[in-house]
Design an enzyme around this catalytic site. Structure first.
Site, PDB file in Angstrom:
ATOM      1  N   ASP A  65      -5.549 -56.058 -34.896  1.00  0.00           N
ATOM      2  CA  ASP A  65      -5.459 -55.645 -33.494  1.00  0.00           C
ATOM      3  C   ASP A  65      -6.776 -55.672 -32.727  1.00  0.00           C
ATOM      4  O   ASP A  65      -6.796 -56.082 -31.556  1.00  0.00           O
ATOM      5  CB  ASP A  65      -4.843 -54.247 -33.397  1.00  0.00           C
ATOM      6  CG  ASP A  65      -3.408 -54.214 -33.914  1.00  0.00           C
ATOM      7  OD1 ASP A  65      -2.870 -55.303 -34.207  1.00  0.00           O
ATOM      8  OD2 ASP A  65      -2.838 -53.116 -34.032  1.00  0.00           O
ATOM      9  N   HIS A  73      -0.779 -54.806 -40.899  1.00  0.00           N
ATOM     10  CA  HIS A  73      -0.677 -55.678 -39.734  1.00  0.00           C
ATOM     11  C   HIS A  73      -1.370 -55.110 -38.507  1.00  0.00           C
ATOM     12  O   HIS A  73      -1.297 -55.685 -37.427  1.00  0.00           O
ATOM     13  CB  HIS A  73       0.807 -55.943 -39.410  1.00  0.00           C
ATOM     14  CG  HIS A  73       0.991 -57.050 -38.425  1.00  0.00           C
ATOM     15  ND1 HIS A  73       1.271 -56.828 -37.093  1.00  0.00           N
ATOM     16  CD2 HIS A  73       0.893 -58.384 -38.551  1.00  0.00           C
ATOM     17  CE1 HIS A  73       1.350 -57.980 -36.450  1.00  0.00           C
ATOM     18  NE2 HIS A  73       1.129 -58.934 -37.305  1.00  0.00           N
ATOM     19  N   CYS A  74      -2.080 -53.986 -38.652  1.00  0.00           N
ATOM     20  CA  CYS A  74      -2.687 -53.359 -37.476  1.00  0.00           C
ATOM     21  C   CYS A  74      -4.203 -53.401 -37.502  1.00  0.00           C
ATOM     22  O   CYS A  74      -4.824 -54.126 -36.725  1.00  0.00           O
ATOM     23  CB  CYS A  74      -2.201 -51.911 -37.350  1.00  0.00           C
ATOM     24  SG  CYS A  74      -0.449 -51.767 -36.945  1.00  0.00           S
ATOM     25  N   ILE A  75      -4.812 -52.594 -38.366  1.00  0.00           N
ATOM     26  CA  ILE A  75      -6.259 -52.382 -38.320  1.00  0.00           C
ATOM     27  C   ILE A  75      -7.065 -53.675 -38.504  1.00  0.00           C
ATOM     28  O   ILE A  75      -8.048 -53.891 -37.795  1.00  0.00           O
ATOM     29  CB  ILE A  75      -6.698 -51.324 -39.354  1.00  0.00           C
ATOM     30  CG1 ILE A  75      -5.848 -50.056 -39.210  1.00  0.00           C
ATOM     31  CG2 ILE A  75      -8.170 -50.979 -39.171  1.00  0.00           C
ATOM     32  CD1 ILE A  75      -5.893 -49.433 -37.837  1.00  0.00           C
TER      33      ILE A  75
END
Length: 443
Positions: free
Chosen positions: A284, A279-281
């Protein structure tokens, strides 16, 4: 630098420093539940808030569902009443400080969806009171804390920095990391006012072992979080592009990276793979891309890196076709064994996993595939539930192609190397094993 606090600030700071404060955590997912447990361990009474009744019930029963949380600790804290969970936001009235740890996904147009943050803010605003600290931890674009949350809270008539205190402190969670976790990872804190920063920093200093780094504003803290993940996003894209080029040139990209990593300065190794997950790289950096348009700026490097990383599942499928073609077989009808569906090793999280895209393309191509993942009991693909199988000799021997998409430590790599006919290793997982028994290909 000493910061002057008014009476509200002094009273709140005193409660925090003496561990008399009750702390709330909104969102009991991969970020919120570990944070709630750490706050309970630090001696605070903690109330967790979540809209999912199932999560709330599991927490209250001491049943853990997050890999970075120790099962026994959760049971202990819930049994002793140090940690309780609820769907009732009116209990915000009981807390002195609250952390917002809700998702911030992208919508179908690759734009930030702050609806979870906004709805959490509105629920909190109904029951907030003086002498209260609110900290946003969700990853988001610079300006969210001040532009989105502050007006919601000040709409109650309370004044930020005087009646209540608002800050941003980005979550730093690396699922599966054996060394760094919520407790020992340094924390960045930026408040709307110096008083907000001071009070928020005091809370984290009392809870965590890692250093607390104070910055001048929420926007700085929001931007630094985006920089962290964009740095990885772009460098992984470079590694992926090198892998594509090295494949065309007949050069082993893994050997190239190992050689470059011998340089003791000016180089940090990043490694290619079948695509980005979590859910980040993958997500974001696009918060910043969206926000940059407000300033008439086009983040070309970030978007190009996204194109490269997003293309890797297709590159994997093309390589599969080439490999099978050498065996005089088509992907259509071939038996393919996919090892790993989680987005990274040793976790159960399949969010944005490139393996899902690879499986989707295998299905479209007519491949007869099976999936093995010791950490994922089931997952959804094209509207149906798939339950991964247990790895065994028969599955390996029957497969026309074995694809390693996630390099879980639990896999028996010796068995994979000895019993597979053809292997496509997208993670360099078999680096230390003899592959003389199989036709072996790396990304």
């Amino acid at each position: 630098m000493s910061v002057q606090l008014n009476e509200n600030g002094r009273e709140l700071l005193n409660k925090i420093e003496n561990r008399q404060a009750t702390i709330g955590v909104v969102g009991l997912g991969y970020v919120g539940l570990p944070l709630a447990v750490e706050k309970a361990r630090a001696g605070y009474r903690v109330i967790g808030f979540d809209v999912q009744q199932k999560r709330v019930d599991m927490v209250n029963e001491g049943i853990n569902y997050i890999g970075d949380v120790v099962d026994e600790e959760l049971k202990e804290f819930t049994a002793e009443g140090k940690l309780v969970a609820t769907t009732d936001y009116s209990r915000i009235q009981e807390v002195d400080a609250v952390a917002i740890c809700v998702p911030t996904p992208l919508d179908t147009y690759q734009q930030p969806d702050t609806s979870y943050v906004e709805s959490s803010g509105k629920e909190i605003s109904k029951y907030m009171h003086k002498e209260m600290l609110i900290v946003l931890e969700s990853t988001t674009y610079p300006g969210t804390t001040e532009e989105v949350l502050k007006p919601i809270f000040e709409g109650t008539g309370l004044v930020c920095g005087e009646d209540f205190f608002l800050a941003y402190s980005p979550e730093r969670v690396d699922p599966g990391n054996k060394f760094y976790n919520t407790k020992n990872t340094p924390k960045v804190v930026g408040g709307i006012t110096p008083a907000c920063t001071t009070i928020a920093a005091a809370m984290y200093s009392n809870v965590l072992e890692g250093d607390v780094h104070q910055v001048s504003s929420p926007a700085v803290a929001e931007m630094e979080k985006i920089l962290e993940n964009t740095f990885r996003h772009i460098n992984i894209a470079l590694a992926n592009e090198m892998a594509i080029l090295c494949n065309k040139m007949g050069i082993d990209v893994w050997e190239v990276i190992d050689a470059a990593a011998t340089k003791p300065y000016g180089f940090m190794p990043f490694y290619p793979g079948p695509g980005l997950g979590g859910h980040c790289i993958p997500i974001d950096p696009f918060y910043l891309t969206w926000k940059a348009r407000e300033y008439n700026y086009h983040t070309r490097l970030i978007e190009l890196a996204g194109e490269i990383n997003n293309s890797m599942p297709d590159f994997v499928i093309d390589r599969c076709m080439q490999i099978l073609n050498k065996e005089k077989k088509a992907l259509n009808g071939s038996k393919v064994l996919v090892l790993g569906v989680a987005y990274k090793k040793d976790i159960d999280d399949v969010r944005e996993s490139p393996a899902l895209l690879i499986l989707d393309e295998l299905e479209k191509a007519g491949a007869d595939f099976n999936v093995v993942d010791p950490h994922v009991p089931s997952f959804r693909l094209n509207g149906r539930t798939i339950e991964p199988l247990q790895l065994n000799e028969e599955l390996l021997e029957e497969a026309d192609l074995v694809i390693i998409t996630t390099n879980h430590s639990a896999f028996d790599y010796q068995l994979i190397a000895e019993k597979s006919k053809v292997i496509f290793d997208t993670r360099n997982a078999l680096k230390e094993y003899s592959t003389d028994h199989a036709k072996y290909y790396r990304l």
